[in-house]
Design a protein around this motif. Structure first.
Motif: not given
Length: 741
Positions: A296-314
């Protein structure tokens, strides 16, 4: 130190003593009297002067009263960690906003001055010079930022940019401050946070030369040298054999919050409400809600970031024959609204793994510095300045899932994605079958994921000749996966993923997501290749037909062996040469709105009936909308009336007479059938074909009471056009009856 004098009258002795105490404090801590930041209201620590000029400024202009922690003058920076700075705002902008208005810059250009305020102040103070004497519109910094923006936007090379700077310097009056080379421009902009780290790596992907291996010259695992080997087999001392570029995300996250508009957008998710119960944003996902509920201490601060990671070769080279594979690792911030989070501006490059070969299962080695930063972000980064609220706070962040194609999913998660046990959900119970002729493994149990009453489950001929009554298995939780890999039960797992080093990772309900666009491209390429019979992409051949025969599916399509060649019977997906040309002409004539997709016309080769150079987004638009339109041109058309009249012609020398005679004959028959029973008409389908004897698939039947049925019947009568004259006549009779009374 007493700072109450900052609010005193500037003519008072308290203010005079306070100014002298402040200057003495600054000189003692900074050990200089010539380059000190001026804290007056006009300079706000952005300009450097000597002690005498600063004294005059503080007396004439007054000191910036929001400057409560003297971090620019020697006071420890940690003292501002939890301090709430009452920043004076004008129309929602911070006290630095006048700088952006004066030089026409975006707030993001200020960089990471939270970690090194002295360097940032130097850049701003130096960049406050006019671009040439007498210029009021541009300063050195604003002109450089605009020019660099053009370089980044249009992919300008360093040599071209250097020549442009030289030309700009020649065009402007003498005494201009435009840099004369790319090196000078980059040196100026480095203080704004535009930097990266180059880390040496083992060519065999064993280790990164960091931490305890920072000074090693040979890999402790495989023993290979750290340095590159030349063509003469001589090691080039100091030239690394392999390099990974690391772009630290923490200072970039800080810079996002230093922009007023971006900091406001990063709390957009907290204000939105899901009114329909559907998942329209990652904030509606179970992973997001789990982080809110479990911590809850993490969720109660709306500025805390939720991230996704993407990786692919080219392949970064223009030559498609090159097998070079470069792997970027990108972070996406889901706090932003959906129209911003996937924009190029907010897609943060964190790692760039050099080739020539892909890292494969050893990608965890290169993810180590990023995982270390994610651990720090989970604990919290103190002293991050929020320009929207005008205060400092502790920033935390959590990685919710990764996004990649299926092979990269295996590299990141450690799951087996090839062979008989390739399903990450089914595991040991994966329904797989080796094709005898195609020499490939196919997975035929996919229908068990459909609803239990779905009609596809009962179909035999369209699939493998058998019905499907199985039920889908439950996916393994992160805790179950971790227990399996730590206890040696690795039948379906190759390794323990480095993401399990994150404290919260094993609790997340969904840790990896597949890139739908990438999978859709593979499916689209196979469909287009089969329809147009493109060499190398056609999935229909002798081996495929023989495998169908072995499985007892569509046996009528088995190959026909002749004396000279083998003939494949015509399948429903096979197009003639004329039909292929018609499909390609349909694509060739399509015009789509700008930005909708690539120009389809340029992707069509009419000479050999092929589609070339399809990108992921092109495949998406083809599968969703354009392909059905093109295929429609070769499907069997419904009977039109002109075709009926053409069928009347039996004598080609007298076509009109045939049509007239056949027409009046049919007309007579149609008239007579109206007076005869049990005789079907010609021009109207029989009632037997039009009758619906049972509900369509997916329908549900319900029983209603007589009152509801009467109400529905009355509603139909009152809203049917044929009944309106009777209703009007009834109303007229009622009015006449009232008049008689």
């Amino acid at each position: 130190m007493d700072k109450s004098w900052m609010h005193s009258d500037r003519r008072s002795k308290a203010y005079e003593f306070g100014v002298e105490a402040f200057l003495n404090f600054a000189v003692e801590n900074l050990l200089t009297t010539t380059h000190i930041r001026c804290p007056c209201v006009k300079c706000v620590n952005l300009k450097l002067f000597g002690v005498g000029i600063i004294r005059d400024h503080v007396y004439f202009n007054g000191i910036d009263q929001s400057y409560k922690n003297w971090t620019f003058h020697g006071e420890p920076w940690e003292a501002t960690t939890n301090a709430s700075r009452n920043v004076e705002e004008d129309d929602g902008h911070s006290r630095y906003s006048f700088v952006s208005e004066e030089i026409d810059m975006d707030d993001n250009d200020f960089g990471d001055f939270g970690s090194d305020p002295y360097e940032f102040a130097n850049v701003i103070g130096d960049g406050d010079q006019p671009v040439y004497p007498g210029c009021r519109k541009y300063t050195k910094l604003s002109a450089l930022v605009k020019l660099y923006n053009l370089k980044a936007k249009h992919g300008m090379s360093d040599v071209c940019f250097t020549e442009l700077l030289i030309l700009q310097g020649d065009l402007l009056p003498e005494g201009n401050t435009i840099p004369t080379s790319m090196y000078e421009a980059k040196k100026t902009l480095c203080a704004l946070g535009l930097s990266y780290e180059k880390m040496h790596a083992c060519p065999n992907d064993c280790i990164l030369y960091r931490k305890e291996y920072e000074d090693s010259t040979n890999c402790p695992t495989c023993g290979i040298s750290r340095w590159k080997e030349g063509k003469d087999s001589i090691l080039k001392e100091g030239v690394p054999a392999k390099v990974v570029w690391y772009f630290p995300p923490i200072p970039r996250f800080k810079r996002m919050f230093q922009s007023h508009e971006t900091a406001k957008s990063l709390t957009w998710h907290a204000a939105r409400k899901s009114i329909d119960g559907q998942m329209s944003h990652p904030a509606d996902s179970p992973s997001w809600k789990l982080l809110d509920d479990k911590w809850p201490e993490f969720g109660n601060e709306p500025r805390n970031l939720r991230l996704a990671l993407s990786s692919y070769g080219f392949n970064p080279h223009s030559s498609l024959s090159s097998r070079y594979s470069c792997w970027p690792v990108i972070l996406v911030t889901y706090n932003l609204p959906p129209w911003l989070c996937m924009k190029r501006k907010f897609m943060m490059l964190t790692l760039l793994i050099s080739g020539p070969k892909q890292p494969g299962n050893d990608i965890d080695v290169y993810l180590e510095p990023l995982i270390d930063n994610l651990k720090s972000l989970w604990v919290g980064i103190r002293g991050v300045y929020d320009a929207h609220n005008g205060e400092y706070f502790t920033l935390r962040a959590a990685l919710m899932w990764t996004i990649n194609d299926f092979p990269a999913y295996g590299n990141l998660s450690g799951c087996v994605v090839k062979g008989y046990k390739a399903c990450p959900i089914c595991g040991d119970d994966t329904p797989s079958h080796m094709l005898k002729n195609g020499h490939k493994i196919c997975y035929i149990g996919h229908r068990k994921w459909l609803p239990i009453n779905h009609p596809y489950r009962r179909q035999r001929a369209a699939f493998n000749g058998k019905p499907e009554y199985g039920i889908p298995p439950e996916p393994l939780t992160g805790e179950e996966v971790l227990h399996m890999v730590e206890n040696g039960d690795r039948v379906c797992w190759k390794k323990k993923s480095i993401f399990f080093d994150l404290e919260y990772w094993k609790y997340l309900p969904m840790r990896h997501a597949l890139d739908v666009m990438h999978i859709e491209k593979n499916v689209c390429d196979s469909i287009i290749g089969t329809l147009l019979e493109i060499p190398g992409k056609n999935k229909d051949g002798i081996a495929a037909r023989l495998d169908l025969l072995n499985m007892g599916v569509k046996t009528y399509l088995q190959p026909k062996y002749g004396e000279s060649r083998t003939r494949l019977p015509h399948g429903p997906w096979n197009l003639s040469r004329a039909e292929k040309r018609e499909v390609c002409n349909s694509f060739y004539g399509m015009k789509v709105p700008e930005g909708y997709s690539s120009n389809i016309k340029n992707l069509v080769s009419l000479q050999d009936s092929r589609l070339l150079g399809l990108k992921s987004h092109d495949c998406h638009t083809l599968m969703q909308q354009l392909l059905p339109v093109a295929i429609r041109s070769v499907l069997e058309k419904p009977a039109r009336y002109m075709k009926v009249l053409k069928g009347y012609v039996q004598n080609r020398t007298r076509p009109e007479g045939c049509i007239a005679e056949r027409y009046i004959a049919e007309e007579a028959v149609e008239f007579c059938t109206q007076h005869l029973s049990d005789v079907s008409t010609v021009g109207v389908p029989s009632s037997q074909k039009m009758r619906v004897s049972k509900p369509l698939s997916g329908c549900t039947m319900s029983v209603v009471d007589q009152d509801l049925l009467n109400q529905a019947h009355l509603y139909v009568l009152e809203n049917t056009e044929e009944v309106l004259p009777y209703i009007e006549q009834h109303m007229i009779h009622r009015q006449k009856a009232k008049r008689r009374r």
